[in-house]
Design an enzyme around this catalytic site. Sequence first.
Site, PDB file in Angstrom:
ATOM      1  N   ASP A 151       4.886  -2.432   7.217  1.00 59.86           N
ATOM      2  CA  ASP A 151       4.323  -1.117   7.506  1.00 59.86           C
ATOM      3  C   ASP A 151       4.721  -0.560   8.867  1.00 59.86           C
ATOM      4  O   ASP A 151       4.925   0.638   9.011  1.00 59.86           O
ATOM      5  CB  ASP A 151       2.788  -1.170   7.449  1.00 59.86           C
ATOM      6  CG  ASP A 151       2.268  -1.378   6.044  1.00 59.86           C
ATOM      7  OD1 ASP A 151       2.985  -1.021   5.095  1.00 59.86           O
ATOM      8  OD2 ASP A 151       1.154  -1.907   5.900  1.00 59.86           O
ATOM      9  N   TYR A 406      -0.809   4.932  -3.167  1.00 62.15           N
ATOM     10  CA  TYR A 406      -1.728   5.806  -2.456  1.00 62.15           C
ATOM     11  C   TYR A 406      -1.822   7.153  -3.183  1.00 62.15           C
ATOM     12  O   TYR A 406      -0.921   7.563  -3.904  1.00 62.15           O
ATOM     13  CB  TYR A 406      -1.237   6.054  -1.033  1.00 62.15           C
ATOM     14  CG  TYR A 406      -1.520   4.952  -0.039  1.00 62.15           C
ATOM     15  CD1 TYR A 406      -1.877   3.667  -0.448  1.00 62.15           C
ATOM     16  CD2 TYR A 406      -1.416   5.191   1.333  1.00 62.15           C
ATOM     17  CE1 TYR A 406      -2.132   2.672   0.474  1.00 62.15           C
ATOM     18  CE2 TYR A 406      -1.667   4.201   2.264  1.00 62.15           C
ATOM     19  CZ  TYR A 406      -2.026   2.943   1.834  1.00 62.15           C
ATOM     20  OH  TYR A 406      -2.279   1.954   2.746  1.00 62.15           O
TER      21      TYR A 406
END
Length: 469
Positions: A151, A406
């Site tokens: 990330d 997401y």
Amino acid sequence: MNPNQKIITIGSVSLTIATICFLMQIAILVTTVTLHFKQYECDYPANNQAMPCEPIIIERNITEIVYLTNTTIEKEVCPKLVEYRNWSKPQCKITGFAPFSKDNSIRLSAGGDIWVTREPYVSCDPGKCYQFALGQGTTLDNKHSNDTIHDRTPHRTLLMNELGVPFHLGTRQVCIAWSSSSCHDGKAWLHVCVTGYDKNATASFIYDGRLVDSIGSWSQNILRTQESECVCINGTCTVVMTDGSASGRADTKILFIEEGKIVHTSPLSGSAQHVEECSCYPRYPGVRCICRDNWKGSNRPVVDINVKDYSINSSYVCSGLVGDTPRNNDRSSSSYCQNPNNEKGTHGVKGWAFDDGNDVWMGRTISEDSRSGYETFKVIGGWSTPNSKLQINRQVIVDSDNRSGYSGIFSVEGKSCINRCFYVELIRGREQETRVWWTSNSIVVFCGTSGTYGTGSWPDGADINIMPI
């Protein structure tokens, strides 16, 4: 009539016609000069306040062509007065959601130079919508794409394109960021961009293309923000930021920003126990956010922000059909509005919901345990009645055999109401698809509709077996 009288008559008529033509030419000349200098007669603010002149928000180059005999006149239209957005219109009444956009980034990566991304979102200025994502500093068909499952790296940047335009090599890199949020206040874009070391990250606030303010990590544990649009009302923009444990108590603050400058910071208050990755929408005169509890609850936290007095309240979505993943099955899941349900609360995924009177519209993965499939529906009483479970208007966006990720909300102001739209991240690659070494995504976007609609499934659609490794 004798010859002399004929000559006098013809001469008089000719003189009259010549006089009329002369007067017409004078009238045309006066009209031309008047229209030419009309641009200097626009109404400007009385206090000598300068009018912004950026092409995004000023329409100065519109011309009107008027034909008078053989004369062409160009008239410049006065610039429109730019105003802050206030989002005071009511929310649109909808029956469900209709397809809006799909960028097909992964499929296009099989034969083109497309960025490796994750954490996408959508936000609109008053005239156009844009898609954003956090790039990994590489295209997919590039050895640098190996191990992009991580990330936070110093190479990640916030990318911005018109909605529907994949992130190609010519894409603008707005800022350095491994966590971000963006919104338009009616005059210019605000970008909140977080980057740096996990224990000492920096959030930069970029307004109208200039760095205006910054703030450092306050809990030295991965300062992070929404990964979807922030909201601006009458020039004040709000963004929710968290610093601290992802699986325990963390320190969440709501920042109030005006033209890129932090003017106030409020701590989270209310009954929400853990708040991350909020999906926020204008609910005039305030802002409402639906977030992720990564510690205790699979029911989603609600954060209500008062833009005028900077006060904050928080609770949980009342619907017993909960929105996070992982979660219990619908028969055994629960939510009672005020507290986390302590049902598979550890971990989670960014998501969204929004109130509709006493009801709630929401989206979630179809799978109860993994980021697979995606569905939307309305829960009757889901905003006001504890543990309500009456579901209507269910739609499948991505079938359960395909991956999702997401999701988040964005708002679009129409002529008479504010519409709610959402995007779904369609993740491909690692960890699940181990034939390749990269992790990236495409997106699909839907918007609320008051009309009828059909059925379908809109997965990423790339054949992993023909993709670059």
